[in-house]
Every structure is written in structure tokens, then in C-alpha cells.
Design a protein around this motif. Structure first.
Motif, PDB file in Angstrom:
ATOM      1  N   LYS A  24     -12.141  -1.173  -0.649  1.00  0.00           N
ATOM      2  CA  LYS A  24     -13.390  -1.342  -0.007  1.00  0.00           C
ATOM      3  C   LYS A  24     -14.099  -0.149  -0.010  1.00  0.00           C
ATOM      4  O   LYS A  24     -13.338   0.906  -0.013  1.00  0.00           O
ATOM      5  CB  LYS A  24     -12.973  -1.983   1.376  1.00  0.00           C
ATOM      6  N   SER A  25     -15.270  -0.194   0.317  1.00  0.00           N
ATOM      7  CA  SER A  25     -16.179   0.883   0.426  1.00  0.00           C
ATOM      8  C   SER A  25     -17.055   0.678   1.152  1.00  0.00           C
ATOM      9  O   SER A  25     -17.795  -0.519   1.600  1.00  0.00           O
ATOM     10  CB  SER A  25     -16.696   1.280  -0.973  1.00  0.00           C
ATOM     11  N   GLY A  26     -17.538   1.526   2.226  1.00  0.00           N
ATOM     12  CA  GLY A  26     -18.429   1.449   3.129  1.00  0.00           C
ATOM     13  C   GLY A  26     -19.385   2.703   3.547  1.00  0.00           C
ATOM     14  O   GLY A  26     -18.998   3.520   2.696  1.00  0.00           O
ATOM     15  N   LYS A  27     -20.047   2.759   4.567  1.00  0.00           N
ATOM     16  CA  LYS A  27     -20.838   4.045   4.668  1.00  0.00           C
ATOM     17  C   LYS A  27     -19.791   5.106   5.058  1.00  0.00           C
ATOM     18  O   LYS A  27     -20.289   6.299   5.125  1.00  0.00           O
ATOM     19  CB  LYS A  27     -21.897   3.687   5.798  1.00  0.00           C
ATOM     20  N   GLU A  28     -18.996   4.889   5.861  1.00  0.00           N
ATOM     21  CA  GLU A  28     -18.179   6.155   6.326  1.00  0.00           C
ATOM     22  C   GLU A  28     -16.910   6.436   5.449  1.00  0.00           C
ATOM     23  O   GLU A  28     -16.613   7.676   5.400  1.00  0.00           O
ATOM     24  CB  GLU A  28     -17.286   5.442   7.693  1.00  0.00           C
ATOM     25  N   ALA A  29     -16.288   5.365   4.626  1.00  0.00           N
ATOM     26  CA  ALA A  29     -15.033   6.076   3.712  1.00  0.00           C
ATOM     27  C   ALA A  29     -15.024   4.909   2.530  1.00  0.00           C
ATOM     28  O   ALA A  29     -15.517   3.691   2.723  1.00  0.00           O
ATOM     29  CB  ALA A  29     -13.939   5.923   4.607  1.00  0.00           C
ATOM     30  N   ALA A  30     -14.198   5.359   1.758  1.00  0.00           N
ATOM     31  CA  ALA A  30     -13.831   4.357   0.787  1.00  0.00           C
ATOM     32  C   ALA A  30     -12.301   4.220   0.735  1.00  0.00           C
ATOM     33  O   ALA A  30     -11.746   5.112   0.943  1.00  0.00           O
ATOM     34  CB  ALA A  30     -14.198   4.680  -0.712  1.00  0.00           C
ATOM     35  N   VAL A  31     -11.538   2.960   0.306  1.00  0.00           N
ATOM     36  CA  VAL A  31     -10.200   2.989   0.618  1.00  0.00           C
ATOM     37  C   VAL A  31      -9.806   2.410  -0.773  1.00  0.00           C
ATOM     38  O   VAL A  31     -10.375   1.509  -1.376  1.00  0.00           O
ATOM     39  CB  VAL A  31      -9.942   1.911   1.674  1.00  0.00           C
ATOM     40  N   TYR A  32      -8.722   2.925  -1.224  1.00  0.00           N
ATOM     41  CA  TYR A  32      -7.853   2.973  -2.557  1.00  0.00           C
ATOM     42  C   TYR A  32      -6.877   2.236  -2.359  1.00  0.00           C
ATOM     43  O   TYR A  32      -5.851   2.816  -1.577  1.00  0.00           O
ATOM     44  CB  TYR A  32      -8.325   3.900  -3.624  1.00  0.00           C
ATOM     45  N   VAL A  33      -6.242   1.279  -3.162  1.00  0.00           N
ATOM     46  CA  VAL A  33      -4.842   0.928  -3.071  1.00  0.00           C
ATOM     47  C   VAL A  33      -4.172   1.933  -4.131  1.00  0.00           C
ATOM     48  O   VAL A  33      -4.499   2.160  -5.282  1.00  0.00           O
ATOM     49  CB  VAL A  33      -4.674  -0.405  -3.905  1.00  0.00           C
ATOM     50  N   VAL A  34      -3.062   2.535  -3.685  1.00  0.00           N
ATOM     51  CA  VAL A  34      -2.305   3.654  -4.508  1.00  0.00           C
ATOM     52  C   VAL A  34      -0.848   3.360  -4.484  1.00  0.00           C
ATOM     53  O   VAL A  34      -0.190   2.595  -3.739  1.00  0.00           O
ATOM     54  CB  VAL A  34      -2.801   4.945  -4.059  1.00  0.00           C
ATOM     55  N   ARG A  35      -0.116   4.186  -5.568  1.00  0.00           N
ATOM     56  CA  ARG A  35       1.203   4.317  -5.448  1.00  0.00           C
ATOM     57  C   ARG A  35       1.490   5.612  -5.153  1.00  0.00           C
ATOM     58  O   ARG A  35       1.106   6.598  -5.478  1.00  0.00           O
ATOM     59  CB  ARG A  35       1.640   3.699  -6.906  1.00  0.00           C
ATOM     60  N   SER A  36       2.513   5.176  -4.137  1.00  0.00           N
ATOM     61  CA  SER A  36       3.159   6.609  -3.522  1.00  0.00           C
ATOM     62  C   SER A  36       4.583   6.703  -3.385  1.00  0.00           C
ATOM     63  O   SER A  36       5.027   5.630  -2.498  1.00  0.00           O
ATOM     64  CB  SER A  36       2.405   7.020  -2.347  1.00  0.00           C
ATOM     65  N   GLY A  37       5.545   7.386  -4.208  1.00  0.00           N
ATOM     66  CA  GLY A  37       6.863   7.351  -3.902  1.00  0.00           C
ATOM     67  C   GLY A  37       7.524   5.810  -4.147  1.00  0.00           C
ATOM     68  O   GLY A  37       8.382   5.285  -3.331  1.00  0.00           O
ATOM     69  N   GLY A  38       7.060   5.019  -5.024  1.00  0.00           N
ATOM     70  CA  GLY A  38       7.538   3.787  -5.460  1.00  0.00           C
ATOM     71  C   GLY A  38       7.089   2.792  -4.308  1.00  0.00           C
ATOM     72  O   GLY A  38       7.160   1.609  -4.692  1.00  0.00           O
ATOM     73  N   GLU A  39       6.146   3.235  -3.482  1.00  0.00           N
ATOM     74  CA  GLU A  39       5.653   2.368  -2.543  1.00  0.00           C
ATOM     75  C   GLU A  39       4.169   2.170  -2.812  1.00  0.00           C
ATOM     76  O   GLU A  39       3.409   2.811  -3.323  1.00  0.00           O
ATOM     77  CB  GLU A  39       5.952   2.780  -1.124  1.00  0.00           C
ATOM     78  N   VAL A  40       3.618   0.835  -2.381  1.00  0.00           N
ATOM     79  CA  VAL A  40       1.995   0.531  -2.641  1.00  0.00           C
ATOM     80  C   VAL A  40       1.505   0.681  -1.285  1.00  0.00           C
ATOM     81  O   VAL A  40       1.967   0.039  -0.131  1.00  0.00           O
ATOM     82  CB  VAL A  40       1.792  -0.868  -3.137  1.00  0.00           C
TER      83      VAL A  40
END
Length: 285
Positions: A24-40
Motif C-alpha cells: 500500500k502507499s499513502g501520504k506518509e509512507a509506502a509499504v512493500y512485501v519483502v522476503r527476509s531470511g526466508g520469512e515474508v
């Protein structure tokens, strides 16, 4: 997908492995789904102050602590250094609140660290493993609305016992996970003891929830949980497990009850307007 500029440094440092998709993206921040150390997980990239237009920022920052007297003076004088410190304090507020509230037993996403202006945290999912919907996007029956209201009121109590008020709580800052509501988005978090508008913001938060959930369970419109918990807080008697009734005896010499009830309806309209603004911002991005 192409890696956003704000996340490339985290990939270079091995904090995250890859960016899967925007969430999602808004006026304050943008959020992304990422992979980190085998975890989503998800990564929240805060936008620069010049890109944001959050209203009444000063009102929300009242009572927040800064690192030292030099920083406080610079912020007060609005120098270039002070603006940088203010920006850093604004970003740090949500990070600090998440750790504090998690330790207090509030239902929030699990934080996994703050790196180069990016907050990495748990991706809240639904029962099927997809990103959880917001409360404002879910159709509820009367019983479920009452249950969610009780859970969320308890989260507000635990926040208040920790000295914090969400400040912008609405059906669109609550996710619905398999185990119930999870509260998100804390950049506007307010100090309960240090902000002169704390009571007003607490009542607005509770009224926002009541206005939405009361559409499915109209008896909620006749409850006064915000007023009840604030009175206990002021008296030093509020505890995380305090039993609340939703009943409150107003001092009619000071309070216009019709105006208070109207505030709940106004909160509902405000929530709708805010959501329309968020959707418009997302379309622009």
C-alpha cells in the motif's frame, strides 16, 4: 519488481533478500512485501517531509521527547538541523511505539528492526495467508462487531496504560487477522501525559471505532468507553485488565451530551473522507 530506492540499501546490507510487491502507499509512507531470511515480511518506507502533507503535525508532536537540549532548541527554532531532527523523531515515534506496545501486550505487528529509515515488521495475514484486510473493508455481523469492539477497546486501554494514544485510530488503521483485530500505523502516536489534546484524541479514537462497528451493532452507540477509561486514567486507577462497563455519568454542567453523541456520527463521516483521500493518493502513486 524494480527495487524502490529506499529499499536498495537494505538489500545491499543483507537485511532483506528481495522485494516481492507493493502492499500500500499513502501520504506518509509506502509499504512493500519483502522476503527476509526466508520469512515474508513487510517494509515501511517513510516519505520525506517535503512529500508529506499530514495536517496538524505540531499538535501530535507535543509532549514527545527528543534526544537532548540541543535538539530541542533546534526544533523549536525550526533550523535546518532542527527540521532534520524533527523528521527523525517523527519516524522514530512509530518504531518506539511498536516495541513499547508489543511489550505491553497490545495487538500490533511484530517489529523486526529499523534500518536507514525503513521499518521492517511482521506481515499480518488472514487465515489463507494473504495480506490481512482492513477492518473498514470487512462485513461484520452484530456478534462479531461486538467482539471486535471489545477487543479494540482493550487495546486502547493497554495503550493508555503504557502512556500512549494512537491519535489516528480508525477502521482503516486496524487489520483483521485470523485471531482478530491488529492495530497498525503509529506515526501520529500521542503522549497521554504530555499532550494537552490527549483526552480529545483518545475520545476521537474510541468514537471512530464505535461509529463504524455500531453500524452492525447499534447498541454500541449508547456506550461511553472512552470517557470511562479516561476518567480512570486521570484518577490513576486504570489498569490493563480494568473491567469497563461502557457506562459513564457525565457532568451535565460541563458536557453537551447531544454534541458528544454527534461527534460519533462526525467520526464516521471523517473516517469515510480519510479513506477516500487514501484511495486517491494510492491512485496517484
Amino acid at each position: 519488481m524494480k527495487t524502490p530506492n529506499g529499499l536498495q540499501a537494505l538489500i545491499d546490507d543483507g537485511v532483506i533478500d528481495e522485494v516481492l510487491r507493493p502492499l500500500k502507499s499513502g501520504k506518509e509512507a509506502a509499504v512493500y512485501v519483502v522476503r527476509s531470511g526466508g520469512e515474508v515480511r513487510c517494509a515501511k518506507v517513510y516519505k520525506d517531509m517535503a512529500q508529506r502533507s499530514f495536517q496538524q503535525r505540531v499538535q501530535y508532536q507535543e509532549g514527545r521527547k527528543v534526544r537532548g537540549s540541543r535538539e530541542a532548541r533546534a526544533i523549536g527554532k525550526a533550523t535546518k538541523y532542527g527540521r532534520r531532527q524533527q523528521e527523525a523523531a517523527w519516524k522514530n515515534a512509530e518504531v518506539d511505539a511498536l516495541y513499547q506496545l508489543r511489550d505491553a501486550g497490545v495487538r500490533v505487528p511484530e517489529p523486526h528492526g529499523y534500518f536507514n529509515g525503513v521499518l521492517v515488521m511482521e506481515l499480518v495475514t488472514d487465515a489463507e495467508g494473504f495480506a490481512a484486510p482492513r477492518l473498514g473493508e470487512v462485513e461484520l455481523g452484530a456478534a462479531q462487531a461486538r467482539d471486535f469492539h471489545a477487543v479494540l477497546v482493550r487495546q486502547v486501554v493497554r495503550m493508555l496504560c503504557s502512556g500512549l494514544i494512537h491519535g489516528d485510530l480508525s477502521p482503516y488503521n486496524v487489520l483483521v487477522g485470523p485471531d482478530g483485530p491488529v492495530v497498525i500505523d503509529f506515526p501520529q502516536v500521542v503522549s497521554a501525559a504530555g499532550n494537552n489534546a490527549a483526552r480529545t484524541m483518545l475520545l476521537r479514537d474510541v468514537n471512530n471505532l464505535t461509529a463504524y462497528l455500531g453500524r452492525s451493532a447499534p447498541e454500541l452507540f449508547d456506550t461511553w468507553y472512552g470517557e470511562e477509561m479516561w476518567a480512570l486514567y486521570e484518577a490513576g486507577e486504570l489498569r490493563p485488565d480494568s473491567a469497563l462497563t461502557g457506562r459513564f455519568v457525565h457532568d451535565t454542567r460541563r458536557v453537551d451530551l447531544d454534541s458528544v453523541r454527534d461527534a460519533i456520527n462526525e467520526a464516521r463521516e471523517e473516517a469515510i473522507i480519510r479513506q477516500q483521500g487514501r484511495e486517491a493518493a494510492a491512485e496517484e502513486d
